[in-house]
Design an enzyme around this catalytic site. Sequence first.
Site, PDB file in Angstrom:
ATOM      1  N   SER A   1       4.314  13.718   5.898  1.00 39.83           N
ATOM      2  CA  SER A   1       3.497  13.290   7.036  1.00 39.83           C
ATOM      3  C   SER A   1       2.440  14.304   7.439  1.00 39.83           C
ATOM      4  O   SER A   1       1.585  14.012   8.270  1.00 39.83           O
ATOM      5  CB  SER A   1       4.392  12.988   8.242  1.00 39.83           C
ATOM      6  OG  SER A   1       5.207  11.870   7.972  1.00 39.83           O
TER       7      SER A   1
ATOM      8  N   HIS B   1      13.130 -23.943   6.188  1.00 37.35           N
ATOM      9  CA  HIS B   1      14.255 -23.402   5.412  1.00 37.35           C
ATOM     10  C   HIS B   1      14.937 -24.515   4.622  1.00 37.35           C
ATOM     11  O   HIS B   1      16.167 -24.581   4.548  1.00 37.35           O
ATOM     12  CB  HIS B   1      15.265 -22.690   6.312  1.00 37.35           C
ATOM     13  CG  HIS B   1      14.736 -21.426   6.931  1.00 37.35           C
ATOM     14  ND1 HIS B   1      15.526 -20.551   7.617  1.00 37.35           N
ATOM     15  CD2 HIS B   1      13.489 -20.910   6.977  1.00 37.35           C
ATOM     16  CE1 HIS B   1      14.792 -19.541   8.057  1.00 37.35           C
ATOM     17  NE2 HIS B   1      13.538 -19.741   7.683  1.00 37.35           N
TER      18      HIS B   1
ATOM     19  N   GLU C   1       2.206  17.233   9.263  1.00 39.25           N
ATOM     20  CA  GLU C   1       2.026  17.580  10.670  1.00 39.25           C
ATOM     21  C   GLU C   1       1.521  19.006  10.865  1.00 39.25           C
ATOM     22  O   GLU C   1       0.612  19.240  11.653  1.00 39.25           O
ATOM     23  CB  GLU C   1       3.336  17.400  11.430  1.00 39.25           C
ATOM     24  CG  GLU C   1       3.497  16.032  12.060  1.00 39.25           C
ATOM     25  CD  GLU C   1       2.329  15.650  12.951  1.00 39.25           C
ATOM     26  OE1 GLU C   1       2.114  16.299  13.981  1.00 39.25           O
ATOM     27  OE2 GLU C   1       1.613  14.714  12.596  1.00 39.25           O
TER      28      GLU C   1
ATOM     29  N   HIS D   1       6.027 -12.811   8.463  1.00 35.13           N
ATOM     30  CA  HIS D   1       6.417 -13.168   9.833  1.00 35.13           C
ATOM     31  C   HIS D   1       5.541 -12.533  10.907  1.00 35.13           C
ATOM     32  O   HIS D   1       5.900 -12.518  12.073  1.00 35.13           O
ATOM     33  CB  HIS D   1       7.888 -12.795  10.088  1.00 35.13           C
ATOM     34  CG  HIS D   1       8.849 -13.635   9.317  1.00 35.13           C
ATOM     35  ND1 HIS D   1       9.155 -13.378   7.999  1.00 35.13           N
ATOM     36  CD2 HIS D   1       9.550 -14.746   9.649  1.00 35.13           C
ATOM     37  CE1 HIS D   1      10.019 -14.275   7.557  1.00 35.13           C
ATOM     38  NE2 HIS D   1      10.268 -15.137   8.536  1.00 35.13           N
TER      39      HIS D   1
ATOM     40  N   HIS E   1      -1.633  14.730  13.009  1.00 37.63           N
ATOM     41  CA  HIS E   1      -2.441  15.315  11.950  1.00 37.63           C
ATOM     42  C   HIS E   1      -2.334  14.496  10.668  1.00 37.63           C
ATOM     43  O   HIS E   1      -1.408  13.699  10.491  1.00 37.63           O
ATOM     44  CB  HIS E   1      -2.005  16.757  11.653  1.00 37.63           C
ATOM     45  CG  HIS E   1      -2.209  17.694  12.792  1.00 37.63           C
ATOM     46  ND1 HIS E   1      -1.340  17.746  13.872  1.00 37.63           N
ATOM     47  CD2 HIS E   1      -3.189  18.612  13.032  1.00 37.63           C
ATOM     48  CE1 HIS E   1      -1.772  18.660  14.733  1.00 37.63           C
ATOM     49  NE2 HIS E   1      -2.889  19.198  14.255  1.00 37.63           N
TER      50      HIS E   1
ATOM     51  N   TYR F   1      13.380 -24.374  14.719  1.00 39.45           N
ATOM     52  CA  TYR F   1      12.016 -24.111  14.280  1.00 39.45           C
ATOM     53  C   TYR F   1      11.091 -25.273  14.630  1.00 39.45           C
ATOM     54  O   TYR F   1       9.916 -25.081  14.922  1.00 39.45           O
ATOM     55  CB  TYR F   1      11.979 -23.864  12.769  1.00 39.45           C
ATOM     56  CG  TYR F   1      12.418 -22.482  12.358  1.00 39.45           C
ATOM     57  CD1 TYR F   1      11.536 -21.401  12.438  1.00 39.45           C
ATOM     58  CD2 TYR F   1      13.702 -22.251  11.889  1.00 39.45           C
ATOM     59  CE1 TYR F   1      11.933 -20.129  12.049  1.00 39.45           C
ATOM     60  CE2 TYR F   1      14.104 -20.973  11.507  1.00 39.45           C
ATOM     61  CZ  TYR F   1      13.218 -19.916  11.588  1.00 39.45           C
ATOM     62  OH  TYR F   1      13.618 -18.654  11.219  1.00 39.45           O
TER      63      TYR F   1
END
Length: 1017
Positions: A5, A438, A7, A329, A34, A445
Site C-alpha cells: 500500500s 434465480h 504508506e 450487484h 500515500h 425479488y
Amino acid sequence: MNIFSFENEIPPQFSCDNCSQLSISDEYCKYGTHSLQWEYTIDSYLKVNHPILYRPFQEGSISQARDSFVVWIYNSEPLLDVLTFQFGRSDEVDCQFEFHLNFRGWRTAWVAYERDMQGEPHPDMNILIIRAPKTIGTGNLYINQLMLNTSIDPRFHTRDKQVPFVNLEADNKANAHWLSLYVFEELERRRSVPEVVSPEQLWAHAVINERFEKLFLKGRLVTHEDMIRIKGIFSTFEITRKGDRISGRPIDLPFFDHFPQSDKERLKERANSIQLSDYTDFMLEIAVNYRSTGISSWKQDLQVMFIDLLDHMDDQGWTYGSSQGTVHHFGYNFRHYYPAVFLMRDELEQAGRLQRTQKTMYWFSGAGRIHTPFHEIEGNIDIFNTTLHGILASLLILHDTPKKVRELSSFREWLSHSLLPAPGLRSAYKSDGSAYHHVNHYPAYAVGGFLGVTPVIYLISGTVYRIDERAHESVRKALLALRLYSNKYEWLLSLSARHPTGKGALEVEPYKYMALSGTPDGSKPVDEEVAATYLRLLPHGEKSEAAERFLAMRIAPEADPNGHWTMNFAALAIHRRDSWLAGARGHNRYLWANETYVSANLYGRYISHGHLQIMSQGEPINNAASGYHHDGWDWNRWPGTTTVHKPIADLRSNVRNVDTFSGFEEMLLSDETYAGGLNLEGRNGMFAMKLHEHPKYEGSHRARKSVFFFDHRIICLGSDIENTNSVYPTETTLFQNHLADLGSPIWVNDNSPICEFPYSYQRVLEEPIWLLDHKENGYYIPAGQMLSVTRSVQRSKHQATDADTQGDFATAILGHGCAPKQGSYEYTILVKTDCAGIEAFCENMKSLETAAYTVLRKDRSAHIVKDHVNQTTAYALFEANATVDTGWIADVDTPAMIMIREASNELTVSAVDPDLRLYEGIESDQYDEDGNQVEVSLYSRKWVHAESVQHTMRITMKGNWILKEDCFGCRIAEHRADHTVIEMEGKDAMPREFVLQKGYVGELGDSYETFDKEIIS
C-alpha cells in the site's frame, strides 16, 4: 504478505531502471494517505521481486475462487498506450496482460492468472515487471494497493476499457446483466437516427420528463438545521480541491471481494472508504433539497457540494468506461445516482458536466442493452429493480435531438421484449403469472422488480413510447397474481426461498402505477381492475392522490379474491375462499426444492416437499397469526410435507460452490417431472407431485402426494411412501402452529378444549377421528393411521445464524415409521370451521350417502377423488398407460391431472400435463458412474433457456362425446364403441379446459345417476 500500500516508504522488493524514478507521494492516494509515484520514460520498467504465491485451481475444491492480480493506478492524463504487467521467474516471462491508459483518475484491474492472462502461469513465479508505455516520452503514474495474488470468485472479475479481455465468459452467464457493461456499450444500434423530431415525440419528452421529476422530487421545507446536518455529512467525505486536483475518501462497493478473507476486516478499516450507497443516497438528498429551497445562498452551497461529489466520483473511477474491478450487484448501491443527477441536469449543463455525466449514467446503467438483438433479449428483475430508472434517465437527460428519439424508441422495444412471457426458466415473467429470478418463481425479488418497472410503464404510458400491449398484459398478470398468493400482504412461506422469516410482503405502490398506466390496449387511461386491487390493498386510513381519483371515478375496492389458480412454473396451487388462502407447492427436475446460502435458510430442505399452508388469521391476515413462528420452528415439519424427521444437526445444509456458474448456494433438483396443479372453472382445483428427495441427503425417500381443493374442503392423500432410513422416522405433518398464548386450546375428537401444556396424544386410530387446531382448521383423519398430537416447547436453530431458538407449538403428524414401504395417508382439512362443523363432517363421512367425498383410488398409479357436493371427479394420474378405468376416464397416455364436473348431459373437463418438458431423457452429467443423481448448478444447465416442448396427450373417455364448442389445442381424435379419444396439445404445463356433450348412446346408456353409483361402488 503480498499486498503493498506504500504508506511510509518504498518496499525493498520494488526497484526500477536507471532512467525512471520511484518515490512515495501524497499527491494522489486511493487507500491511506500515500501512493507509489513512478516517473517513467520510454522502455522504463518497474520490478517487484517477491514470490507471487500463485497456485493453480484444483478441481473439486470447496471454493471456485481463482488466484488473481489486483492493482490501482492513477493517471493524470489519458494516453493512447498501455502498461504491460509481466509475471515470471527471473528473466523468464510466464504470463502477462496489458492495461490501457486511456483515462484520467483512478482505475483498477482484477485479472485472474489462469483464465485472463496471456501465457501459462507457474507456481514458482517470483517476479513482476511493469513495463512503461512504448510511445510516450515521459510520464507519471501512481500505484496503490498492489496485490500480487488474492483469491477472487471467478464470476466477479469485470472487463472495462482498461482490461477488455477479463472474464469474457461472464457475458454468457447469470451475472451478465451486471457485468456486461463493456458488451452493452459496444452493441450495434438497431435503429437508424431519424431525420427530425416530431411534435408527438417532443410532447412525449416533456410529459415523461415532468412525470420522472415528480416521481423523485417530493417538495419539502428546507430548514437551517437541515443545512447544518448536510454540511456535517459532507465534511466527513473529506473532499478537497487543490487547483485542478480533487481528493477525498475512497468510494467503494460494500463487498470488498478482492480482499483476502483472513485480512478483510483490517484492510476495510484501513481503507476508510465510504459505501457507494451512502454516497449516492446523499447526492439525491442534496439534489432534492436544492430543488426545494428558495434561499439563494443555500442553493449555492448545495450546488457546490453536489459538483464536488460528482467530480470526486469521477476521479475515483465511478465514471464512463470503468468497472471498478467488479460491478456485480452494484445496482443496489447506485440507484439514487440517476435521479440525483437528473434533478440537477440544468446545473450540470451550466457547470460543463452534463455530457460527461450522461456518459457515466449510460455506462453504469448498461443502457446500451436496449440495442440487444430481439432474439437475445431477456428480462431481468435485478435490472428492473435497480437500473431501469437509470437507463431511462440517461436517455431523458439528452437534448431533444433525433438521437434521443432513436434511443427512446429502442428503449421501448427492448423493454417490451423484456416483459413478454419468457420461455423455459428465463426471466422475468411467465404465462401463468410467475415472476422469475434465480431460475424460479421468486416473490422477494419480484416485489423489487415491480417497484422498478411499474413506474416506468406509467412514465411512458399514453405516449409514442408506451410499451407493447402484450408486454403490458404480461406484467399486469404477474402483478395481479402476487395478490393471489399473498394474504393480505405476506406471501406463502413455501415461496420465501432463502428467507423463511414469514415477513415477505407485497408493496402496494406498483398497483397504483399499473392502474395509472391505463389498460394494456391503451383504450382507457386508468385500468379499473388494477385500481380496484390498489384500493383493497391500500392500508386502512391511508390516503393518496391516486386513491381519491379512483374513488371519484366510482371504482370500488375489489372483494377478497375467491377461486382457484394454477401456477405450474412455480409448481404452485392457490385456493381462496372468503378471506383465507391455502397454497400447495412442490418441486421437480426443473424447479429447485430449496434455495440455501451459507447464511440463509440453512434448514429449509423440505420447504417445497408438498408444503400445504393455510393463511386465515390476523388483521390483516398474516403468517405469524396463522401459525408460523421462526423461533422454535421444527424445520422438519412444514405442514403438508412428507419428510424424514432428522435431528437439527443432520438437517443442516452442506452448502457448496459446485461450479463457476454459481456461488456458495444449494438449489437441489429432483429427477421427477411430475409436480404442479390444475384448476377447474376457476373455482376448485388440485395439486400433485411425485416426491423424490435429492441423493445429496436422502435419495431413497419417495412418495406420491396429492391435494384436492373443493370449496372449504381440502383432501390430502399420500401413497407409496418409502425410504431406507432405518434410524429416523418418516412422517407427514398436518399442522405446526405457534402458541402465542398457552391458553389457546386444541380439540381431539371431543368438544372439551385441551389447554394442557405440555400435552401428548399418540395412537393408531381404530376409527376415524377429528381434530381442531386453534386456527379454526378442522382435520378429519380416517382409521388405521398413526396419529401424534403434541403441545410442547420446541427447540430449534436460527435459519441464518445457527443460534439456538425455542418456542411453544401445537403439532399434529401422521407417522409412517422408519424405513417405510408403501406407506400412505389420508386426511381432510375444513378451513374456518368449529367443533360442530368438523364433528358433523366426520360423522357424515361414515356413510356413502352423506359423505362429502369418496376416495376412488389411492395407489402408485393414481389418486382419484369424487367430490359429491360439486359432482366433480379429480384425477392425479402419476403413470401413463396404467389403465385408469375409474369414473369417466378409461386411460391416459401421459402422466396427467384431470378434473371433470358433471352437469346434465355435459362434462366440463380440465386437464394438464404438468411436465414443463424443457428437455427429454436424462442429463448424463447429473449422474455419477453408479447412476446416482449428483448436485449441479441450475445456472450451468443449457435447458434453462430452452422453450417448453409441445406434447400431445391422448385421453380415452368412457362414453361417446363431442366438443360443445371449439377449444384451442383440443380435438376429438376418434370414437370407438363406447369410448371417445381426445387429443390435447400441451405446452408450458398450462391447463386446458373444454366442455363435452353427449354424442350418441353407447353401451353405458345416458344415465348419469346409474354411472355415478358405478363410480362409487
